[in-house]
Enzyme design. Structure first.
Site, mmCIF file in Angstrom:
data_model
loop_
_atom_site.group_PDB
_atom_site.id
_atom_site.type_symbol
_atom_site.label_atom_id
_atom_site.label_comp_id
_atom_site.label_asym_id
_atom_site.label_seq_id
_atom_site.Cartn_x
_atom_site.Cartn_y
_atom_site.Cartn_z
ATOM 1 N N GLU A 1 -28.290 27.004 -67.200
ATOM 2 C CA GLU A 1 -27.007 27.459 -66.669
ATOM 3 C C GLU A 1 -25.870 26.551 -67.107
ATOM 4 O O GLU A 1 -25.529 25.582 -66.415
ATOM 5 C CB GLU A 1 -27.044 27.504 -65.126
ATOM 6 C CG GLU A 1 -27.924 28.594 -64.572
ATOM 7 C CD GLU A 1 -27.878 28.686 -63.046
ATOM 8 O OE1 GLU A 1 -27.196 27.853 -62.394
ATOM 9 O OE2 GLU A 1 -28.527 29.603 -62.504
ATOM 10 N N GLU B 1 -33.508 33.962 -63.743
ATOM 11 C CA GLU B 1 -33.552 33.316 -62.432
ATOM 12 C C GLU B 1 -32.720 34.113 -61.441
ATOM 13 O O GLU B 1 -31.613 34.537 -61.750
ATOM 14 C CB GLU B 1 -32.999 31.878 -62.513
ATOM 15 C CG GLU B 1 -33.180 31.107 -61.213
ATOM 16 C CD GLU B 1 -32.491 29.743 -61.254
ATOM 17 O OE1 GLU B 1 -32.821 28.922 -62.132
ATOM 18 O OE2 GLU B 1 -31.615 29.518 -60.388
HETATM 19 C C1 IDC Z 1 -31.536 24.239 -56.680
HETATM 20 C C2 IDC Z 1 -32.752 23.947 -55.866
HETATM 21 C C3 IDC Z 1 -32.496 22.815 -54.934
HETATM 22 C C4 IDC Z 1 -31.982 21.647 -55.736
HETATM 23 C C5 IDC Z 1 -30.802 22.034 -56.581
HETATM 24 C C6 IDC Z 1 -30.404 20.918 -57.524
HETATM 25 O O1 IDC Z 1 -33.125 25.109 -55.157
HETATM 26 O O2 IDC Z 1 -33.664 22.464 -54.256
HETATM 27 O O3 IDC Z 1 -31.615 20.614 -54.870
HETATM 28 O O4 IDC Z 1 -31.125 23.122 -57.401
HETATM 29 O O5 IDC Z 1 -29.087 20.879 -57.783
HETATM 30 C C7 IDC Z 1 -29.361 27.658 -59.694
HETATM 31 C C8 IDC Z 1 -30.110 26.662 -60.491
HETATM 32 C C9 IDC Z 1 -31.232 26.054 -59.700
HETATM 33 C C10 IDC Z 1 -30.821 25.849 -58.262
HETATM 34 C C11 IDC Z 1 -30.572 27.212 -57.636
HETATM 35 C C12 IDC Z 1 -30.211 27.175 -56.175
HETATM 36 O O6 IDC Z 1 -30.586 27.179 -61.715
HETATM 37 O O7 IDC Z 1 -31.566 24.838 -60.307
HETATM 38 O O8 IDC Z 1 -31.878 25.242 -57.602
HETATM 39 N N1 IDC Z 1 -29.505 27.866 -58.389
HETATM 40 O O9 IDC Z 1 -29.040 26.431 -55.980
HETATM 41 N N2 IDC Z 1 -28.419 28.456 -60.129
HETATM 42 C C13 IDC Z 1 -27.946 29.178 -59.108
HETATM 43 C C14 IDC Z 1 -28.633 28.802 -57.974
#
Ligand code: IDC
Length: 610
Positions: free
Chosen positions: A314, A402
Site C-alpha cells: 500500500e 487485502e
Molecule cells: C494493521 C494490523 C495491525 C497493525 C497495523 C500496523 O491489523 O495489527 O498494528 O497494521 O500498522 C492495511 C494494511 C495492514 C493493516 C490493515 C489494518 O495493509 O497492514 O494492518 N490495513 O489497519 N491497509 C488498510 C488497513
C-alpha cells in the site's frame, strides 16, 4: 336403417382408432434412494424425486423410459468415489447402505427417443438450492465442494424446444479454482490454464515476523479443505515489527516465506508473496532490497505455477502513481527474467485505492500485471466501490489482495451489510479477494479469537466474528466457473486516434498475428465420449479482423452436442467455426472466445488446420 348407419359409423370409427399408428408420448420415470428413507416411489416428467429442506442426501438413482426400444444412460458422482461407471434403464447408479452422497449426475437419451427429445435435469444441492437445468449429458451438481444432492427433477423437452427453466449455474467444479495450473491475465480477468476466468479467494497472514506460528502445513491444508480458500497471502512487512528492511532477521523472514510457499503448494493453494510496505509509504524507499528479494524468490520458485508476486502492498503518504510505476518498471523485469509468465500485483496510490490512476496510465510492455484495490468495509463504501467498478469496466485487471470488514484501522465494529455489498460486487465480476488477517491479535480484523491459542484445527467458536463471516462467504459459491460469460472487451477510450479501418480477413498485419488457441476443458463418458473445448481467437494485429473462420481437424467423426458464441459446421472429421454477430469482428488487441461440446469415440485427438 338409421340404426344401421349408426353402427356402420361407430364401426368405422372403431376401425380407424384401433389402426392409428401409436404415438404414445415419451415419458421418463425415476426414483431416488434417500438417506434414512431408502428407495422412494417413482415419479415422472419433471416431478421432484428426493427431498428438500430436510438435509437428506440422495445416495442412488434409478431411471427409465417408457418404450423398450429406447434407452437412457446415466451416471452419478459419489462422495469418496468420484464418477461411477454409467448404467442404463433402471439399473442403480450410486451406492446404498454406505452412507455416501451423490454430488453430481449426468444422463443421455439413446435410440430414437433422443431424436425426438432433449433431456433436461436439475438437482437441488445442499447450501445452494435448485441449480440450473443441464442437458443431454452435461453434468448437473457440484464436484469438489463436498455438497450433497438432495433432490432431482428430470424432464423431456421436444427436440430443440426451450429449456424448462434457467440453465445458469447448473454445475460447479470447486476443484477448478484450486491451484491446478498457471494463471494469466486476459483483458480485465484472471484466467486459468484453459483460459477460463477464475476467482481467487483466501486469507492473508498478519505480519510474518509477528505471527509466524500460523505458517504451518496443517493450517494451510485446512484453509483449502475446510475454509474452502484457494489462496493464501504471505504478508512480510518491510518497515514495521522487525520488518525486512528495518532490522528484521532477513534470513529467517525469507525462510518463513519459503516455508509458506511450500506449505501452500503442498496444500494446493495459490500463494501471494506480499512485500508489505506501509509506514514506509513510498516503495522506492527500499527498492534495491525489493529487487534482490524478488530475484531470489522468483528464481528459486520459477517452476511453481501457483505463485503471485505483490510488489508493494500500500503506497501512501502522497506517493504518486508515477513513482509507483517507476518502481514497478524496475521490479517487474527482475521477476520476469526468472519467471516470464508470473502474475504480478502492483499497489496503487493512497493505500491501494486509486485504481483509476492506474487505469488512466497502465504499465505496458509486460503480460499478467494486475492492480491492487484494498478496502475495509466499515470505512470504504460506494465511492471506492464505484472507483473499482469504473476502472474494471474500463479494462483494468483488479485484484483485491487485502480487505477487512472492520474500519480501515483493522479494528472497530464489523460492517457486514457493507461487506456483503462488496462481496456481491466482487463475485458478480469474478474479482479475486483476500481477507486480512490470519492471527489472534486482539483486534476485530483478526480472524481468530484472541483467547484461542491453537494454530490449526479451529472450530467455529475459535473464530472471530469476521472469521465466521469469512468462512460463510468462502463456503458459498463465488464466481461460478464457466457461467460468467466474458464481457465484451471495452473499447479503448481514445478519441484522438482515428479508428482503424476494418480489414476483412486480414490476419498477420503489423506486429502480430491472429492467434487461434484451442483447449480441451473437459471430457466425460456417458455411452459415447463427450469433449468440451474452448477456442480463443486473439487479434494481435494492428487492424480489426472481420469474418474470421477456422477449421479444426479431429481424428474421428464428431457431432456437435452443444455450442456457444459461434457458428459451427461439421463435415465428417472437420469442424468449421466462425463468429456470430457480436464477435465476428475482433478489434486490434481484443479476442473472441467460443465454446463447444462434441460427441465422438474415445481417444479423440484434434488439431487446428493452418
Ligand atoms: C494493521 C494490523 C495491525 C497493525 C497495523 C500496523 O491489523 O495489527 O498494528 O497494521 O500498522 C492495511 C494494511 C495492514 C493493516 C490493515 C489494518 O495493509 O497492514 O494492518 N490495513 O489497519 N491497509 C488498510 C488497513
Amino acid at each position: 336403417m338409421r340404426h344401421f348407419f349408426k353402427i356402420l359409423f361407430l364401426g368405422s370409427l372403431l376401425f380407424f382408432l384401433t389402426n392409428l399408428p401409436v404415438f404414445a408420448a415419451d415419458t421418463i420415470s425415476y426414483s431416488t434412494h434417500v438417506e434414512n428413507i431408502g428407495w422412494q416411489n417413482y415419479v415422472s416428467n419433471g416431478q421432484e424425486a428426493g427431498t428438500t429442506g430436510k438435509a437428506l442426501q440422495v445416495e442412488a438413482l434409478k431411471c427409465k423410459v417408457n418404450n423398450n426400444n429406447d434407452s437412457i444412460s446415466y451416471n452419478t458422482h459419489v462422495e469418496n468415489i468420484g464418477w461411477m461407471t454409467p448404467v442404463r434403464n433402471d439399473q442403480v447408479s450410486g451406492t446404498t447402505g454406505r452412507h455416501l452422497q451423490v454430488e453430481c449426475i449426468n444422463m443421455v437419451l439413446e435410440g430414437s427417443i433422443a431424436e425426438r427429445n432433449d433431456l433436461y435435469y436439475q438437482v437441488h444441492v445442499q447450501d445452494i438450492g435448485w441449480m440450473g437445468w443441464s442437458k443431454n449429458g452435461d453434468p448437473a451438481g457440484t464436484i469438489g465442494g463436498n455438497k450433497q444432492v438432495e433432490a432431482i427433477k428430470i424432464v423431456l423437452v421436444p427436440k430443440g424446444g426451450k429449456a424448462p427453466g434457467s440453465t445458469d449455474n447448473s454445475y460447479i467444479d470447486f476443484n477448478e479454482t484450486k491451484a491446478s495450473g498457471a494463471l494469466s491475465v486476459s483483458g480485465n480477468k484472471l484466467v486459468n490454464q484453459y483460459g477460463k476466468q477464475v476467482q481467487l479467494r483466501g486469507v492473508s497472514t498478519h505480519g510474518l515476523a509477528w505471527y509466524p506460528q500460523y505458517v504451518n502445513q496443517q493450517l494451510f491444508n485446512e484453509l483449502g479443505s475446510q475454509w474452502k480458500a484457494n489462496t493464501v497471502r504471505l504478508a512480510m512487512y518491510t518497515a514495521e515489527y522487525n520488518g525486512y528492511c528495518s532490522g528484521g532477521n532477513q534470513a529467517e523472514l525469507k525462510s518463513l516465506v519459503k516455508k509458506g510457499i511450500d506449505y501452500a503448494t503442498n496444500a494446493g493453494l495459490y500463494v501471494i508473496v506480499d512485500w508489505h510496505i506501509l509506514s514506509d509509504g513510498n516503495p522506492n524507499t527500499y527498492k534495491d532490497q525489493a529487487k534482490s528479494f524478488f530475484n531470489e524468490i522468483s528464481s528459486q520458485y520459477r517452476n511453481n505455477t501457483n505463485i503471485i508476486y505483490e510488489i508493494c502492498n500500500e503506497p501512501n503518504g502522497g506517493t504518486t502513481w508515477q513513482q509507483i510505476k517507476s518502481y514497478a518498471q524496475e521490479v517487474i523485469p527482475v521477476i520476469k527474467a526468472n519467471d516470464s509468465d508470473a502474475v504480478i500485483i502492483v499497489g496503487t496510490p493512497n493505500w491501494s485505492q486509486q485504481v483509476n490512476l492506474a487505469q488512466q496510465d497502465p504499465i505496458t510492455g509486460y503480460s499478467n500485471i494486475m492492480y491492487a484495490l484494498h478496502f475495509y468495509a466499515g470505512t470504504h463504501k460506494d465511492d471506492l466501490r464505484n472507483t473499482m467498478i469504473s476502472a474494471y469496466n474500463a479494462g483494468l485487471p483488479i485484484f483485491v489482495s487485502e480487505f477487512g470488514i472492520t474500519d480501515a484501522s483493522g479494528n472497530g465494529n464489523l460492517d457486514t451489510s457493507s461487506a456483503n455489498q462488496w462481496i456481491e460486487a466482487l463475485n458478480s465480476r469474478g474479482i479475486s479477494y483476500i481477507c486480512w488477517s490470519l492471527s489472534n491479535k486482539n483486534e476485530s480484523s483478526a480472524l481468530i479469537n484472541s483467547s484461542c491459542n491453537k494454530i490449526s484445527g479451529f472450530g467455529t467458536n475459535d473464530l472471530s466474528g469476521q472469521g465466521q463471516w469469512l468462512l460463510n462467504v468462502l463456503n458459498s459459491p463465488g464466481l461460478i466457473p464457466g457461467t460468467n460469460q466474458p464481457e465484451q472487451p471495452s473499447q479503448p477510450n481514445n478519441p484522438s486516434q482515428p479508428e482503424q479501418p476494418s480489414q476483412p480477413n486480414q490476419p498477420s498485419q503489423g506486429k502480430g498475428d491472429v492467434v487461434y488457441e484451442l483447449k480441451q476443458t473437459n471430457s466425460w463418458t456417458s455411452g459415447d465420449t463427450y469433449y468440451q473445448f474452448e477456442l480463443t481467437v486473439k487479434n494481435n494485429t494492428q487492424n480489426a479482423v472481420s469474418n474470421w473462420s477456422k477449421k479444426i481437424n479431429f481424428s474421428q467423426n464428431i457431432t456437435v452436442e452443444n455450442s456457444w458464441n459461434g457458428n459451427f459446421t461439421v463435415n465428417g472429421k472437420t469442424l468449421t467455426i466462425s463468429g456470430v454477430d457480436f464477435n465476428k469482428t475482433i478489434n486490434p488487441g481484443d479476442f473472441a472466445s467460443v465454446g463447444f461440446i462434441v460427441k465422438s469415440g474415445s481417444g479423440l485427438t484434434y488439431s487446428i488446420a493452418n
